[in-house]
Motif scaffolding. Structure first.
Motif, PDB file in Angstrom:
ATOM      1  N   CYS A   1     -36.440  12.306  23.501  1.00 22.90           N
ATOM      2  CA  CYS A   1     -36.008  11.219  24.393  1.00 22.90           C
ATOM      3  C   CYS A   1     -34.579  10.784  24.055  1.00 22.90           C
ATOM      4  CB  CYS A   1     -36.958  10.029  24.270  1.00 22.90           C
ATOM      5  SG  CYS A   1     -36.492   8.679  25.366  1.00 22.90           S
ATOM      6  N   PRO A   2     -33.649  10.910  25.010  1.00 21.70           N
ATOM      7  CA  PRO A   2     -32.251  10.593  24.696  1.00 21.70           C
ATOM      8  C   PRO A   2     -31.985   9.101  24.568  1.00 21.70           C
ATOM      9  CG  PRO A   2     -32.477  11.221  27.005  1.00 21.70           C
ATOM     10  CD  PRO A   2     -33.823  11.390  26.390  1.00 21.70           C
ATOM     11  N   THR A   3     -32.920   8.284  25.043  1.00 19.49           N
ATOM     12  CA  THR A   3     -32.672   6.843  24.989  1.00 19.49           C
ATOM     13  C   THR A   3     -33.496   6.151  23.902  1.00 19.49           C
ATOM     14  OG1 THR A   3     -34.396   6.420  26.636  1.00 19.49           O
ATOM     15  CG2 THR A   3     -32.158   6.762  27.459  1.00 19.49           C
ATOM     16  N   GLY A   4     -34.293   6.909  23.202  1.00 20.40           N
ATOM     17  CA  GLY A   4     -35.114   6.314  22.141  1.00 20.40           C
ATOM     18  C   GLY A   4     -36.179   5.377  22.681  1.00 20.40           C
ATOM     19  N   ALA A   5     -36.691   5.716  23.859  1.00 23.39           N
ATOM     20  CA  ALA A   5     -37.657   4.815  24.493  1.00 23.39           C
ATOM     21  C   ALA A   5     -39.061   4.974  23.931  1.00 23.39           C
ATOM     22  CB  ALA A   5     -37.683   5.074  26.007  1.00 23.39           C
ATOM     23  N   ARG A   6     -39.270   6.025  23.146  1.00 25.14           N
ATOM     24  CA  ARG A   6     -40.644   6.339  22.744  1.00 25.14           C
ATOM     25  C   ARG A   6     -40.872   6.048  21.257  1.00 25.14           C
ATOM     26  NH1 ARG A   6     -43.443  10.116  26.054  1.00 25.14           N
ATOM     27  NH2 ARG A   6     -42.478  10.245  28.102  1.00 25.14           N
ATOM     28  N   ILE A   7     -41.948   5.364  20.973  1.00 20.77           N
ATOM     29  CA  ILE A   7     -42.309   4.995  19.601  1.00 20.77           C
ATOM     30  C   ILE A   7     -43.709   5.530  19.330  1.00 20.77           C
ATOM     31  CG2 ILE A   7     -42.630   3.092  17.986  1.00 20.77           C
ATOM     32  CD1 ILE A   7     -39.845   3.041  19.040  1.00 20.77           C
ATOM     33  N   PHE A   8     -43.864   6.196  18.182  1.00 24.14           N
ATOM     34  CA  PHE A   8     -45.150   6.804  17.856  1.00 24.14           C
ATOM     35  C   PHE A   8     -45.477   6.501  16.405  1.00 24.14           C
ATOM     36  CE2 PHE A   8     -47.390  10.522  16.056  1.00 24.14           C
ATOM     37  CZ  PHE A   8     -48.509  10.549  16.870  1.00 24.14           C
ATOM     38  N   GLY A   9     -46.727   6.273  16.120  1.00 23.71           N
ATOM     39  CA  GLY A   9     -47.069   6.024  14.726  1.00 23.71           C
ATOM     40  C   GLY A   9     -48.532   5.724  14.514  1.00 23.71           C
ATOM     41  N   ASN A  10     -48.814   5.284  13.285  1.00 23.08           N
ATOM     42  CA  ASN A  10     -50.182   5.020  12.862  1.00 23.08           C
ATOM     43  C   ASN A  10     -50.529   3.559  13.146  1.00 23.08           C
ATOM     44  OD1 ASN A  10     -52.622   4.810  11.602  1.00 23.08           O
ATOM     45  ND2 ASN A  10     -51.857   5.176   9.533  1.00 23.08           N
ATOM     46  N   LEU A  11     -51.527   3.363  13.993  1.00 24.84           N
ATOM     47  CA  LEU A  11     -51.909   2.006  14.377  1.00 24.84           C
ATOM     48  C   LEU A  11     -52.534   1.246  13.208  1.00 24.84           C
ATOM     49  CD1 LEU A  11     -53.504   2.675  17.871  1.00 24.84           C
ATOM     50  CD2 LEU A  11     -51.384   1.457  17.417  1.00 24.84           C
ATOM     51  N   LEU A  12     -53.050   1.970  12.226  1.00 27.26           N
ATOM     52  CA  LEU A  12     -53.706   1.302  11.102  1.00 27.26           C
ATOM     53  C   LEU A  12     -52.727   0.926   9.997  1.00 27.26           C
ATOM     54  CD1 LEU A  12     -56.997   3.414  10.786  1.00 27.26           C
ATOM     55  CD2 LEU A  12     -56.512   1.444  12.228  1.00 27.26           C
ATOM     56  N   ASP A  13     -51.478   1.353  10.141  1.00 28.22           N
ATOM     57  CA  ASP A  13     -50.462   1.027   9.138  1.00 28.22           C
ATOM     58  C   ASP A  13     -49.690  -0.210   9.598  1.00 28.22           C
ATOM     59  OD1 ASP A  13     -48.394   0.851   7.388  1.00 28.22           O
ATOM     60  OD2 ASP A  13     -47.493   2.796   7.873  1.00 28.22           O
ATOM     61  N   PRO A  14     -49.866  -1.333   8.912  1.00 30.28           N
ATOM     62  CA  PRO A  14     -49.209  -2.561   9.385  1.00 30.28           C
ATOM     63  C   PRO A  14     -47.690  -2.503   9.319  1.00 30.28           C
ATOM     64  CG  PRO A  14     -50.362  -2.930   7.295  1.00 30.28           C
ATOM     65  CD  PRO A  14     -50.701  -1.547   7.727  1.00 30.28           C
ATOM     66  N   ASP A  15     -47.136  -1.533   8.579  1.00 28.05           N
ATOM     67  CA  ASP A  15     -45.678  -1.426   8.476  1.00 28.05           C
ATOM     68  C   ASP A  15     -45.086  -0.390   9.430  1.00 28.05           C
ATOM     69  OD1 ASP A  15     -45.669  -3.318   6.424  1.00 28.05           O
ATOM     70  OD2 ASP A  15     -46.129  -1.782   4.920  1.00 28.05           O
TER      71      ASP A  15
END
Lengths: 319, 70
Positions: free
Chosen positions: A275-289
């Protein structure tokens, strides 16, 4: 009761049902032995490049992925790799990394930033070895008029010379990896299921291509492949996962797996990286950080069609 | 005639659907329908609904619980 002409009496020892039953059994036995010998002859005639009979039979009698033992998984993976080598001349690796404990993947997409460039779609096709001769794409970018949120009026075939078009905004839609997935319930052969890390996957060798899951999915996230995915050898992504982008036959249903071959190794899905605009965020929902948790706790977030009770693990947000 | 899809017609409920079919001239009916079912006349409220902080927390709690159960 007098016998009618042409119809056997019940008092006769051999009934029509019995004849049909015995005939069917004999036919099945003949087909089994005949089929095996035909396969053996075909393999012999085709020369050394042909698929060995053991592989053909192994594929035929392969179990459901969840029922296989470690040795059977190894054999299945080796078969897939050999077949890919024969067909494309490329060495691929088929991973079987399992879900990690304490991980449930989630996704967030910033609608304010998405410009509709479809770079995510291109990256997804390249990463997931999707057939280049088909129009099968796991991500569908919808173009909508400002102020209109009716998805029935969205256009995902837009072909603008430049994006974003004035007065339009863009809403990419892909598998929401629902926590309560209706597609899984619809599958009559249990070829699709939810993994411990929340990713809904498909065993392509078990899918019968009935497409019930496509009907059940309210997000248009499942796609039937009408052709065996045709990928040029030089464009083939050799890093695959059994439940993800591995070579699959035609006539099965495919879907986004959050790039399971990457995410289970701690990498970001291809669409996030592209994504050229950095619109997408992905990660672990169980990690509060994690970044995804930051977004969920600090931004204005939306979920698509959540009134259906699907519990999507994919959120949209705005700045 | 109002620009109304089949899905809109059926999901707005009978009063909202009839009112939308008749057009904005019948102002009272859409208002009544909207009052009867909050957010019913607003398509965005149905398809892409904003989640409050409490709803996000509750969704995460459910996801955690399901993850533990798996």
């Amino acid at each position: 009761m007098a016998d009618r002409p042409g119809i056997a009496s019940r008092t006769v020892g051999v009934t029509r049902r019995l004849v049909l039953g015995v005939g069917a059994a004999l036919g099945a036995v003949a087909a089994l032995f005949g089929g095996r010998s035909a396969l053996a002859q075909a393999a012999k005639a085709a020369g050394p490049e042909a698929e060995p009979l053991s592989d053909v039979l192994g594929r035929l009698f392969q179990k459901h992925y969840q029922k296989m033992g470690p040795d059977e998984v190894k054999q299945a993976v080796a078969r897939i790799e050999r077949r890919a080598k024969r067909q494309t001349g490329t060495d691929i690796t088929v991973g079987t990394e399992p879900a990690q404990d304490g991980v449930v993947f989630g996704y967030a997409l910033n609608i304010s930033k998405c410009k509709g460039t479809r770079k995510c779609v291109e990256a997804c096709v390249a990463e997931n070895n999707t057939g280049r001769d088909s129009s099968l794409q796991y991500i569908r970018v919808l173009e909508l008029n400002h102020g209109d949120m009716n998805l029935n009026r969205a256009d995902h075939y837009y072909e603008a010379e430049s994006v974003p078009q004035p007065g339009k905004f863009y809403l990419p839609v892909q598998c929401m990896q629902c926590d309560n997935p209706p597609c899984v319930k619809a599958c009559p052969v249990e070829a699709t299921w939810q993994e411990r890390d929340g990713i809904t996957v498909v065993d392509y060798d078990w899918c019968i291509g009935c497409r019930y899951c496509m009907t059940a999915c309210p997000y248009w996230a499942r796609h039937f492949n009408w052709n065996e995915p045709a990928v040029p050898a030089e464009a083939l992504n050799p890093d695959t996962h059994y439940l993800g982008n591995r070579p699959r036959p035609r006539g099965v249903v495919e879907k986004c797996t959050f790039c399971i071959q990457r995410s289970r190794k701690g990498r970001q899905p291809a669409c996030v990286e592209a994504c050229p605009t950095g619109a997408r965020i992905f990660g672990n929902l169980l990690d509060p950080d994690s970044d995804i948790r930051y977004v969920l706790e600090n931004k204005t977030v939306f979920r698509l069609k959540e009134d259906l009770g699907t519990e999507p693990k994919f959120w949209y947000f705005t700045d | 005639m109002a620009d109304l899809s089949r899905r809109d017609f059926f999901t707005r409920g009978l009063p909202g659907g009839v009112a939308a079919l008749l057009g904005s001239g019948v102002a009272a009916a859409p208002a009544a329908a909207a009052a009867a079912r909050p957010g019913a006349g607003d398509v965005s409220a149905r398809d892409l609904r904003r989640s409050s902080r409490a709803e996000v927390r509750e969704a995460l709690r459910r996801i955690r619980a399901r993850a533990r159960a798996r």
